[in-house]
Design a protein around this motif. Structure first.
Motif, PDB file in Angstrom:
ATOM      1  N   ALA A 376       0.831  -1.209   0.000  1.00  0.00           N
ATOM      2  CA  ALA A 376       0.000   0.000   0.000  1.00  0.00           C
ATOM      3  C   ALA A 376       0.861   1.254   0.000  1.00  0.00           C
ATOM      4  CB  ALA A 376      -0.922  -0.011   1.221  1.00  0.00           C
ATOM      5  N   LEU A 377       1.921   1.246   0.800  1.00  0.00           N
ATOM      6  CA  LEU A 377       2.814   2.408   0.846  1.00  0.00           C
ATOM      7  C   LEU A 377       3.469   2.641  -0.509  1.00  0.00           C
ATOM      8  CD1 LEU A 377       4.296   4.608   2.429  1.00  0.00           C
ATOM      9  CD2 LEU A 377       5.979   2.887   3.121  1.00  0.00           C
ATOM     10  N   LEU A 378       3.946   1.581  -1.149  1.00  0.00           N
ATOM     11  CA  LEU A 378       4.590   1.727  -2.459  1.00  0.00           C
ATOM     12  C   LEU A 378       3.595   2.211  -3.515  1.00  0.00           C
ATOM     13  CD1 LEU A 378       6.865  -1.467  -2.518  1.00  0.00           C
ATOM     14  CD2 LEU A 378       7.557   0.914  -2.159  1.00  0.00           C
ATOM     15  N   CYS A 379       2.344   1.774  -3.425  1.00  0.00           N
ATOM     16  CA  CYS A 379       1.328   2.245  -4.376  1.00  0.00           C
ATOM     17  C   CYS A 379       1.168   3.756  -4.292  1.00  0.00           C
ATOM     18  CB  CYS A 379      -0.007   1.557  -4.094  1.00  0.00           C
ATOM     19  SG  CYS A 379      -0.095  -0.176  -4.587  1.00  0.00           S
ATOM     20  N   TYR A 380       1.066   4.281  -3.078  1.00  0.00           N
ATOM     21  CA  TYR A 380       0.848   5.723  -2.927  1.00  0.00           C
ATOM     22  C   TYR A 380       2.124   6.519  -3.209  1.00  0.00           C
ATOM     23  CZ  TYR A 380      -3.852   5.184  -1.059  1.00  0.00           C
ATOM     24  OH  TYR A 380      -5.186   4.914  -0.921  1.00  0.00           O
ATOM     25  N   ILE A 381       3.288   5.968  -2.851  1.00  0.00           N
ATOM     26  CA  ILE A 381       4.537   6.654  -3.196  1.00  0.00           C
ATOM     27  C   ILE A 381       4.693   6.752  -4.708  1.00  0.00           C
ATOM     28  CG2 ILE A 381       7.045   6.388  -3.176  1.00  0.00           C
ATOM     29  CD1 ILE A 381       6.870   5.418  -0.341  1.00  0.00           C
ATOM     30  N   THR A 382       4.367   5.666  -5.407  1.00  0.00           N
ATOM     31  CA  THR A 382       4.423   5.679  -6.872  1.00  0.00           C
ATOM     32  C   THR A 382       3.461   6.709  -7.435  1.00  0.00           C
ATOM     33  OG1 THR A 382       4.985   3.321  -6.864  1.00  0.00           O
ATOM     34  CG2 THR A 382       4.185   4.256  -8.936  1.00  0.00           C
ATOM     35  N   HIS A 385       5.039  10.197  -6.766  1.00  0.00           N
ATOM     36  CA  HIS A 385       6.247  10.371  -7.567  1.00  0.00           C
ATOM     37  C   HIS A 385       5.897  10.483  -9.053  1.00  0.00           C
ATOM     38  CE1 HIS A 385      10.480  10.086  -8.611  1.00  0.00           C
ATOM     39  NE2 HIS A 385      10.157   9.185  -9.529  1.00  0.00           N
ATOM     40  N   GLY A 386       4.940   9.667  -9.493  1.00  0.00           N
ATOM     41  CA  GLY A 386       4.543   9.726 -10.898  1.00  0.00           C
ATOM     42  C   GLY A 386       3.956  11.061 -11.286  1.00  0.00           C
ATOM     43  N   ARG A 387       3.240  11.689 -10.371  1.00  0.00           N
ATOM     44  CA  ARG A 387       2.684  13.012 -10.681  1.00  0.00           C
ATOM     45  C   ARG A 387       3.799  14.049 -10.755  1.00  0.00           C
ATOM     46  NH1 ARG A 387       1.270  15.937 -13.297  1.00  0.00           N
ATOM     47  NH2 ARG A 387      -0.024  17.781 -12.998  1.00  0.00           N
TER      48      ARG A 387
END
Length: 481
Positions: A376-382, A385-387
């Motif tokens: 879940a943390l990696l999903c939101y970090i991505t 970061h992607g934005r």
């Protein structure tokens, strides 16, 4: 009246698949259920993991055992231990383990009066005898028996029903704020809605404080407590962001999430019981319980608020994609909520590793709960970061705020109620799969519809620009156009 909800268990026992509740006599006479229960008990005693079928068997056998204890009277453990809080309480016929007959004479007399009043249907005499019995039991062991203040506190908590009352305030506030937002009636109606929402938040907070005072710990040790805490934090964050940016859109995003969460726990008393139970040993360090679990659940609240915000934006994209794309403040506000959630989840995950090292002797062990928290943390970090990197537009951020919450849902509910594996077994439970699966399907359909509308609008906008360009070129070639 005994719930059996798992279809595979009903099929193995030869029960009607369309029926959910069965009689005590019918279930207790089933040799297959007894065999499965013995196997599940043996696995639990050996501290080995249970599969979904065995977990359901354990739940059904525990319900049957509780009902049997109620019928034979052994569930009424009302005689307190004399000196030690860790000694078990007893049923009245076993009082001789702690007290002699002379000490127990007043209690025995009131028990007989109580039974007689019950048989005669004399409610006044029953209530009088019950109060006197409580006073006598308290005098028997004043150091162990709860004080009058403690009893009144729990009585008041149960009868005040703060969470249920808060739902009505939240619902009324949401309707008023929605009308004020749609009709653009100015500040008067909006202020009324905000005031009612704050009153609902106060009721919600009162219920949580009372529960903490009764239990002597934070209310985050089971699914019921985590939902009432997270739902409170969602509305609290909504109020904080409203105060910061002076826009009611945060409350419009937070209130529906809180209302649905509170209604859910009231509709599922078996899957999520509201009883206040003793802590398992691994949770009896209130410092780490408070720091780690509260931080993690606060991150869930921030992401739930972002999900509610994402629904509003996605609906706007579905209705008027061009107008939604042009609303820069809405996307900025969503970005701020996601930042808060990532900060809290990252801190909570690291603190969880510290607590794991303190409790289990290792910082990280790829336990299912740990793994899904990291996912879940990696999903939101991505997403963030992607934005920043320009991988996707504001619309991608909106879609991610809704879709990524499904990873939180898996870490929060799925690991405990679907997988049922790992060292976090104190939070395991059964039930609610239909509700959650329906929610996930509806979410994906809604996101798919929003993406389709967004792409259609981009295609139509591109065609319109192409027509304008061709017209401009033709106008230069032929000034008469």
């Amino acid at each position: 009246m005994v719930l059996v909800s798992y279809g595979k268990l009903k099929e193995q026992l030869g029960l009607d698949r369309t029926q959910r509740r069965f009689s005590f006599a019918q279930l207790t006479t089933m040799p297959e259920l007894n065999r499965l229960a013995n196997e599940a008990h043996a696995l639990r005693k050996a501290e080995r993991p249970l599969d979904r079928l065995q977990q359901e068997v354990m739940s059904v056998s525990e319900r049957l055992a509780l009902f049997a204890h109620v019928m034979d009277g052994s569930a009424f453990l009302i005689v307190p231990a004399p000196t030690s809080e860790t000694d078990p309480w007893l049923i009245p016929p076993e009082f001789s383990r702690y007290y002699n007959e002379t000490q127990f004479v007043p209690e025995q007399k009131e028990l007989e009066t109580l039974a007689t009043a019950y048989m005669q249907g004399n409610s006044f005499q029953f209530s009088r005898a019950a109060k006197q019995l409580r006073d006598d039991l308290s005098a028997l062991s004043p150091a162990i028996y709860p004080t009058e203040h403690q009893l009144q506190l729990e009585y008041g908590y149960n009868h005040f029903a703060a969470f249920y009352r808060a739902v009505w305030f939240y619902g009324l506030a949401f309707v008023i704020l929605l009308v004020a937002h749609l009709r653009n009636r100015g500040n008067a109606l909006r202020n009324v809605g905000v005031t009612i929402a704050v009153l609902g938040l106060g009721l919600h907070a009162t219920g949580i404080v009372l529960r903490c005072l009764i239990a002597g710990r934070p209310p985050v040790t089971n699914m019921y407590e985590s939902i009432i805490w997270v739902s409170f934090a969602v509305s609290f964050f909504g109020a904080i962001f409203f105060a910061r940016y002076r826009t009611p859109i945060y409350l419009l995003a937070a209130l529906p999430v809180t209302i649905i969460a509170l209604l859910l726990v009231h509709q599922m008393p078996i899957a999520m019981p509201s009883s206040i139970d003793p802590l398992v040993p691994v949770l009896r360090d209130n410092f780490w319980l408070t720091i780690h679990v509260l931080t993690i659940t606060l991150s869930y609240a921030a992401f739930a608020l972002a999900m509610g915000f994402g629904h509003i934006l996605l609906w706007r994209y579905a209705r008027n994609p061009v107008g939604a794309r042009a609303d820069a403040p809405m996307h900025f506000w969503l970005y701020r909520v996601l930042q808060l959630g990532v900060l809290l989840l990252a801190a909570g995950t690291i603190l969880g590793g510290v607590w794991a090292n303190y409790s289990w002797g290792r910082f990280w062990g790829w336990d299912p709960k740990e793994t899904w928290a990291l996912i879940a943390l990696l999903c939101y970090i991505t997403t963030l970061h992607g934005r920043l990197a320009g991988w996707w537009t504001e619309f991608g951020l909106v879609v991610a705020s809704v879709v990524c919450f499904l990873a939180v849902l898996m870490a929060w509910y799925g690991v405990n109620f679907v997988l049922g594996k790992g060292l976090h077994s104190y939070g395991f439970g059964i039930g609610g799969e239909t509700y959650v699966a329906t929610f996930v399907v509806l979410e994906l359909l809604f996101v798919g519809f929003g993406i389709w509308r967004y792409r259609m609008s981009k295609a139509s906008t591109g065609e319109a620009r192409q027509v304008e360009s061709e017209t401009a070129v033709a106008g230069v070639a032929d000034p008469g156009i």
